[in-house]
Motif scaffolding. Sequence first.
Motif, PDB file in Angstrom:
ATOM      1  N   CYS A  74       0.806  -1.230   0.000  1.00 25.85           N
ATOM      2  CA  CYS A  74       0.000   0.000   0.000  1.00 25.85           C
ATOM      3  C   CYS A  74       0.835   1.274   0.000  1.00 25.85           C
ATOM      4  O   CYS A  74       0.278   2.370  -0.125  1.00 25.85           O
ATOM      5  CB  CYS A  74      -0.922   0.012   1.219  1.00 25.85           C
ATOM      6  SG  CYS A  74      -2.176  -1.283   1.219  1.00 25.85           S
ATOM      7  N   GLN A  75       2.155   1.119   0.177  1.00 25.13           N
ATOM      8  CA  GLN A  75       3.050   2.282   0.211  1.00 25.13           C
ATOM      9  C   GLN A  75       2.680   3.257   1.326  1.00 25.13           C
ATOM     10  O   GLN A  75       2.577   4.483   1.118  1.00 25.13           O
ATOM     11  CB  GLN A  75       3.058   2.992  -1.152  1.00 25.13           C
ATOM     12  CG  GLN A  75       3.645   2.152  -2.281  1.00 25.13           C
ATOM     13  CD  GLN A  75       5.126   1.849  -2.056  1.00 25.13           C
ATOM     14  OE1 GLN A  75       5.961   2.722  -2.136  1.00 25.13           O
ATOM     15  NE2 GLN A  75       5.442   0.588  -1.766  1.00 25.13           N
ATOM     16  N   ARG A 168     -10.191  10.089  -6.328  1.00 26.16           N
ATOM     17  CA  ARG A 168      -9.307  10.508  -5.236  1.00 26.16           C
ATOM     18  C   ARG A 168      -9.457  11.998  -4.959  1.00 26.16           C
ATOM     19  O   ARG A 168      -9.449  12.430  -3.798  1.00 26.16           O
ATOM     20  CB  ARG A 168      -7.859  10.185  -5.613  1.00 26.16           C
ATOM     21  CG  ARG A 168      -6.799  10.797  -4.683  1.00 26.16           C
ATOM     22  CD  ARG A 168      -6.304   9.854  -3.651  1.00 26.16           C
ATOM     23  NE  ARG A 168      -5.624   8.752  -4.301  1.00 26.16           N
ATOM     24  CZ  ARG A 168      -4.374   8.784  -4.769  1.00 26.16           C
ATOM     25  NH1 ARG A 168      -3.666   9.895  -4.676  1.00 26.16           N
ATOM     26  NH2 ARG A 168      -3.828   7.723  -5.326  1.00 26.16           N
ATOM     27  N   GLU A 193      -9.086  -2.697  -5.874  1.00 27.62           N
ATOM     28  CA  GLU A 193      -7.994  -3.244  -6.691  1.00 27.62           C
ATOM     29  C   GLU A 193      -8.460  -3.716  -8.066  1.00 27.62           C
ATOM     30  O   GLU A 193      -7.639  -3.917  -8.964  1.00 27.62           O
ATOM     31  CB  GLU A 193      -7.311  -4.389  -5.937  1.00 27.62           C
ATOM     32  CG  GLU A 193      -6.545  -3.918  -4.720  1.00 27.62           C
ATOM     33  CD  GLU A 193      -6.676  -4.857  -3.538  1.00 27.62           C
ATOM     34  OE1 GLU A 193      -5.657  -5.394  -3.084  1.00 27.62           O
ATOM     35  OE2 GLU A 193      -7.826  -5.059  -3.063  1.00 27.62           O
ATOM     36  N   ASP A 197      -8.180   1.901 -12.955  1.00 23.88           N
ATOM     37  CA  ASP A 197      -6.914   2.424 -12.445  1.00 23.88           C
ATOM     38  C   ASP A 197      -7.098   2.672 -10.950  1.00 23.88           C
ATOM     39  O   ASP A 197      -7.580   3.733 -10.543  1.00 23.88           O
ATOM     40  CB  ASP A 197      -6.508   3.718 -13.154  1.00 23.88           C
ATOM     41  CG  ASP A 197      -5.093   4.165 -12.776  1.00 23.88           C
ATOM     42  OD1 ASP A 197      -4.582   3.686 -11.744  1.00 23.88           O
ATOM     43  OD2 ASP A 197      -4.518   4.982 -13.510  1.00 23.88           O
ATOM     44  N   ARG A 199      -5.246   3.589  -8.657  1.00 21.73           N
ATOM     45  CA  ARG A 199      -4.581   4.777  -8.116  1.00 21.73           C
ATOM     46  C   ARG A 199      -5.478   6.013  -8.152  1.00 21.73           C
ATOM     47  O   ARG A 199      -5.291   6.938  -7.350  1.00 21.73           O
ATOM     48  CB  ARG A 199      -3.301   5.057  -8.907  1.00 21.73           C
ATOM     49  CG  ARG A 199      -2.233   3.973  -8.793  1.00 21.73           C
ATOM     50  CD  ARG A 199      -1.132   4.207  -9.801  1.00 21.73           C
ATOM     51  NE  ARG A 199      -1.655   4.181 -11.180  1.00 21.73           N
ATOM     52  CZ  ARG A 199      -0.917   4.373 -12.265  1.00 21.73           C
ATOM     53  NH1 ARG A 199       0.377   4.605 -12.143  1.00 21.73           N
ATOM     54  NH2 ARG A 199      -1.468   4.334 -13.475  1.00 21.73           N
ATOM     55  N   THR A 202      -8.282   5.142  -4.934  1.00 22.78           N
ATOM     56  CA  THR A 202      -7.986   4.704  -3.569  1.00 22.78           C
ATOM     57  C   THR A 202      -7.756   5.879  -2.626  1.00 22.78           C
ATOM     58  O   THR A 202      -7.143   6.888  -2.993  1.00 22.78           O
ATOM     59  CB  THR A 202      -6.759   3.776  -3.533  1.00 22.78           C
ATOM     60  OG1 THR A 202      -6.507   3.405  -2.159  1.00 22.78           O
ATOM     61  CG2 THR A 202      -5.521   4.448  -4.091  1.00 22.78           C
ATOM     62  N   PRO A 205      -3.557   6.723   0.186  1.00 22.35           N
ATOM     63  CA  PRO A 205      -2.559   7.794   0.336  1.00 22.35           C
ATOM     64  C   PRO A 205      -3.041   8.956   1.203  1.00 22.35           C
ATOM     65  O   PRO A 205      -2.221   9.677   1.788  1.00 22.35           O
ATOM     66  CB  PRO A 205      -2.308   8.253  -1.112  1.00 22.35           C
ATOM     67  CG  PRO A 205      -2.672   7.072  -1.954  1.00 22.35           C
ATOM     68  CD  PRO A 205      -3.833   6.453  -1.245  1.00 22.35           C
TER      69      PRO A 205
END
Length: 366
Positions: A74-75, A168, A193, A197, A199, A202, A205
């Motif tokens: 998940c960074q 986001r 997931e 996309d 990113r 989600t 972050p």
Amino acid sequence: MKNTNRPAFHGSDLEQIEAYYHIKKEDIISFGANVNPLGLSPSVKKALAENLDVISRYPDRDYVSLKAAISDYCQIPASFVAVGNGSTELISLLISQRRARHAVVIGPTYSEYQRELALTGGLVTAYNLKEEDGFLPDTADLLRFLPEDTDLVILCNPNNPTSSAISRDDLTSLVSACRERDIFVMVDETYAEFAPDPRLITAIPLTLRFDNLMVIRGVSKFFAAPGLRLGYGVTGNQDFLASLKIHQNPWSVSSIAALAGELMLQDAGYIEKTWQLIDSERTRLTEILSGFRHARVYAPYANFILVRILKEGLSSFQVFEAAIRQGMMIRDCSSFESLPGEYIRFCVMLPKDNDRLMKCLAELLA
């Protein structure tokens, strides 16, 4: 008016389907469970078989290795991670610990949120996505809607059953505005997931910036492991994480589930293969459904598609029965609150199975 006299089946109710329709559950293709059709990763399956001795040991109480794998996946810092016995346990823990006086749930959606909120005794208000907007959230409208005493907002992103998603950027606006009003936000990313996309949708972050946010995920759907019961939550609110840990049963994640989680999140080949399959088939099926005269399809972000039935006199239950008698179980959405009209939902399976379902639906809707 919803028909409450007919049976309502969850996507996992294969035993009930078997008993009611006298069809062996092994012969049923489950389009209703929203589980990755690739099944458990072969490499994970092999590694688990070679390490079954972990069952003879207690799990690490702090799940250091598992949290490190989630952190890398998940960074985010490992200190942001909580793990649980499926995402359901974490949803229950979050709701019970927040003890909201007034929660707003974005619907139509997963009924477990309402059930858990009812146990805390607070007021619950639904904010319903609009069909005329393709069930796409309007953040500005939602913020205007929130009652003054709201202290918890719950949303599923992508949402179940609509398969719609909030971006986001819009999530950032929502969480930021909620922080100013001391409102905590729970985002259930069970299906994130699968998105075209991930990113772009989600909220993970955002946990680096906002302490009024927790994002919850699991391995049941994307990694095809609903029986494993492994979920994880991500939040930068260390006080809240400490509170969850105090109230959570020790060793709620088994040794085998902890090991499996580590392996799954590092299986880059399986992750890419899954995304490629879902993305290509989702696009293909949406194009087919868009050509059906008696159906309306909405842009899907998850691994499932919501369809409204427009044929006069044809109900969602009738379509469900037509499919189940051919050995395919889809979801009759009449049990979802705040979803007036006739709707069905089904997930993306393997191409040959998807073709069978499209043929069945074409006979009714094309």
